[in-house]
Scaffold this active site. Structure first.
Site, PDB file in Angstrom:
ATOM      1  N   ASP A 186     -11.769   0.700  -1.283  1.00 50.60           N
ATOM      2  CA  ASP A 186     -10.314   0.564  -1.447  1.00 50.60           C
ATOM      3  C   ASP A 186      -9.702   1.184  -0.200  1.00 50.60           C
ATOM      4  OD1 ASP A 186      -7.729   0.297  -2.299  1.00 50.60           O
ATOM      5  OD2 ASP A 186      -7.958   1.482  -4.132  1.00 50.60           O
TER       6      ASP A 186
ATOM      7  N   GLN B 112      -6.756  -4.421   3.879  1.00 49.15           N
ATOM      8  CA  GLN B 112      -7.183  -3.543   2.800  1.00 49.15           C
ATOM      9  C   GLN B 112      -8.192  -4.327   1.980  1.00 49.15           C
ATOM     10  OE1 GLN B 112      -5.804  -0.424   2.335  1.00 49.15           O
ATOM     11  NE2 GLN B 112      -6.689   0.169   0.374  1.00 49.15           N
TER      12      GLN B 112
ATOM     13  N   HIS C 250      -1.668 -10.182  -2.718  1.00 43.63           N
ATOM     14  CA  HIS C 250      -2.591  -9.373  -3.514  1.00 43.63           C
ATOM     15  C   HIS C 250      -3.457 -10.218  -4.453  1.00 43.63           C
ATOM     16  CE1 HIS C 250      -4.082  -5.752  -5.425  1.00 43.63           C
ATOM     17  NE2 HIS C 250      -3.282  -4.994  -4.693  1.00 43.63           N
TER      18      HIS C 250
ATOM     19  N   TYR D   4      -6.624 -11.580  -6.215  1.00 45.73           N
ATOM     20  CA  TYR D   4      -7.997 -11.139  -6.478  1.00 45.73           C
ATOM     21  C   TYR D   4      -8.862 -12.394  -6.523  1.00 45.73           C
ATOM     22  CZ  TYR D   4      -6.353  -6.620  -8.452  1.00 45.73           C
ATOM     23  OH  TYR D   4      -5.800  -5.394  -8.676  1.00 45.73           O
TER      24      TYR D   4
ATOM     25  N   GLU E  74      -6.206  -7.714   1.559  1.00 47.92           N
ATOM     26  CA  GLU E  74      -4.763  -7.604   1.768  1.00 47.92           C
ATOM     27  C   GLU E  74      -4.510  -7.355   3.251  1.00 47.92           C
ATOM     28  OE1 GLU E  74      -3.400  -4.601  -1.285  1.00 47.92           O
ATOM     29  OE2 GLU E  74      -5.490  -4.845  -1.824  1.00 47.92           O
TER      30      GLU E  74
ATOM     31  N   ASN F 142       0.810  -1.205   0.000  1.00 48.97           N
ATOM     32  CA  ASN F 142       0.000   0.000   0.000  1.00 48.97           C
ATOM     33  C   ASN F 142       0.860   1.279   0.000  1.00 48.97           C
ATOM     34  OD1 ASN F 142      -2.386   1.927   0.564  1.00 48.97           O
ATOM     35  ND2 ASN F 142      -3.254  -0.052   0.005  1.00 48.97           N
ATOM     36  N   ARG F 143       0.241   2.413   0.360  1.00 48.75           N
ATOM     37  CA  ARG F 143       0.824   3.708   0.014  1.00 48.75           C
ATOM     38  C   ARG F 143       1.663   4.342   1.130  1.00 48.75           C
ATOM     39  NH1 ARG F 143      -3.834   2.829  -2.379  1.00 48.75           N
ATOM     40  NH2 ARG F 143      -3.961   3.243  -4.617  1.00 48.75           N
TER      41      ARG F 143
ATOM     42  N   HIS G 152       2.877   0.002  -3.073  1.00 48.66           N
ATOM     43  CA  HIS G 152       3.261  -1.414  -3.197  1.00 48.66           C
ATOM     44  C   HIS G 152       4.743  -1.615  -3.535  1.00 48.66           C
ATOM     45  CE1 HIS G 152      -0.798  -2.494  -2.564  1.00 48.66           C
ATOM     46  NE2 HIS G 152      -1.244  -2.484  -3.795  1.00 48.66           N
TER      47      HIS G 152
HETATM   48  C1  GLA Z   1      -4.341  -1.888  -3.705  1.00 50.73           C
HETATM   49  C2  GLA Z   1      -4.577  -0.433  -3.667  1.00 50.73           C
HETATM   50  C3  GLA Z   1      -5.454  -0.057  -4.793  1.00 50.73           C
HETATM   51  C4  GLA Z   1      -4.859  -0.480  -6.105  1.00 50.73           C
HETATM   52  C5  GLA Z   1      -4.622  -1.953  -6.080  1.00 50.73           C
HETATM   53  C6  GLA Z   1      -3.942  -2.401  -7.340  1.00 50.73           C
HETATM   54  O1  GLA Z   1      -5.440  -2.572  -3.305  1.00 50.73           O
HETATM   55  O2  GLA Z   1      -5.119   0.010  -2.449  1.00 50.73           O
HETATM   56  O3  GLA Z   1      -5.670   1.320  -4.788  1.00 50.73           O
HETATM   57  O4  GLA Z   1      -3.657   0.176  -6.317  1.00 50.73           O
HETATM   58  O5  GLA Z   1      -3.849  -2.292  -4.964  1.00 50.73           O
HETATM   59  O6  GLA Z   1      -4.616  -1.980  -8.484  1.00 50.73           O
END
Ligand code: GLA
Length: 367
Positions: free
Chosen positions: A265, A304, A193, A195, A332, A96-97, A122
């Site tokens: 998100d 997340q 990560h 999906y 996540e 994440n950020r 990431h």
């Molecule tokens: C995470 C982020 C999202 C996005 C995905 C990948 O979940 O929080 O904003 O960047 O990864 O697309």
């Protein structure tokens, strides 16, 4: 990495097998595809490129197997994917950020690669999802992946030795054990990560999946998806998943946080009941038509929940079906985003001599 060898994962190269479980692998130069299979026929494929889980085959309530993980069957598709979806990968060094890619440790300023508007996401431009890990089958149901991130790689201090172990049990659990050590103080936040689409990858949206999150609070964000630093009650908001509800039920409500995320998100603050660092239930997802259920347990303090808002049908998966808007969901497990700049969040700093050690379990069943 020799791109010429980034061809479809094919031929069987070696096979370790026991009565109950097996790990097999396919070899393309240094890129391998491993298969973990348990006694119930659950099958999980993992490549050492990005430690990516490429496929998860589980039964529905009638015993019909389906692949519930979005992904590809060639490495080129992973490297070429537009909009960097991080399908199935281990993300790091920091999942994440981090705001503006900046933080300070012991008075020293660090600047990371910025790859998400003004922010770091990431692990940067070449995060752990885009490197080749060393892989070693262990026993008959585990795969150990190791990667050493160099001092100042993507701007992070310290040589970081990472190990991720995937274990598929006969109880239909995929256990993910993350370990790391460093030689300089550094932030670390590793996550997975994948999906999921419990109807099967490529089979429409996940808006009909019912989700429970074991969290009474979440961390609201600004328009760049950086947490404001507050922990806010979910009660009375679209973010309340304390009781299971279809993901699509409240997703179109007029809500600033939903606007910022383009849907869900966000990071939820798990109710640990005083059991910080202990394994607790984070989430439960069920899908009515198939009866498939996914439960997520973790030692981490947050999760997340991202519902594929950036998917738009341009990416076509391994079965040739397009991955539509909100066609997959990620859970996540993690420390909170931007923790290096948020003094009130649990620390993500790893010191020399300490060991980073977290575990997350995905449990598969039906109802
Ligand atoms: C995470 C982020 C999202 C996005 C995905 C990948 O979940 O929080 O904003 O960047 O990864 O697309």
């Amino acid at each position: 990495m020799r791109l010429a060898y980034l061809t479809p994962f094919l031929l069987l190269a070696c096979c370790l097998q026991s009565a109950s479980a097996q790990v097999t692998s396919q070899d393309f130069d240094k890129i391998m595809l491993y298969t973990l299979k348990n006694s119930n026929g659950l099958t999980i494929k993992v490549t050492n490129y990005g430690a990516i889980i490429t496929s998860i085959l589980v039964p529905d309530r009638d015993g019909e197997m389906g692949d519930i993980a979005l992904g590809y069957d060639s490495v080129e598709d992973y490297t070429n994917a537009v909009d960097k979806p991080y399908f199935g990968a281990v993300v790091g060094r920091y999942g994440n950020r981090i705001a503006e890619g900046k933080f300070t440790i012991d008075g020293e300023d660090y600047t990371l690669a910025v790859n998400n508007g003004p922010n770091h996401l990431h692990g940067g431009v070449i995060g752990f999802d885009k490197v080749v890990w060393d892989a070693k089958p262990v026993g008959d149901n585990s795969l150990e992946l190791t990667y050493v991130a160099k001092d100042m790689e993507e701007g992070y201090p310290g040589n970081l030795k990472c190990k991720v172990t995937y274990t598929l049990t006969d109880d239909n659990e995929l256990k993910i054990h993350y370990e790391a050590t460093t030689d300089k103080t550094t932030p670390v936040n590793l996550t997975q990560h994948t999906y999921f689409n419990l109807k099967g990858e490529g089979n429409g949206t996940i808006l009909d999946h019912e989700l429970m999150l074991n969290a009474k609070k979440f961390t609201p964000v600004d328009e760049g998806l950086i947490p404001t630093g507050q922990l806010v009650d979910v009660a009375g908001t679209p973010f309340d998943f304390t009781t299971a509800k279809p993901i699509g039920r409240d997703i179109e409500e007029a809500d600033e946080q939903l606007n910022f995320g383009g849907g869900y998100d966000h990071n939820w603050v798990l109710d640990k009941g005083g059991k910080d660092g202990e394994m607790t239930l984070a989430a439960r997802v069920s899908e009515p038509s198939s009866g498939r259920v996914l439960e997520v347990f973790t030692t981490e303090p947050g999760v997340q929940f991202y519902c594929g808002n950036f998917l738009d049908g341009r990416l076509t998966g391994k079965a040739g079906k397009p991955y539509v808007y909100r066609g997959g969901l990620c859970l996540e497990t993690q420390h909170f985003p931007d923790s290096p700049n948020q003094p009130n969040f649990p620390s993500t700093l790893l010191e020399p001599g300490e060991k980073y050690d977290t575990t997350t379990v995905f449990r598969f069943s039906t109802e």
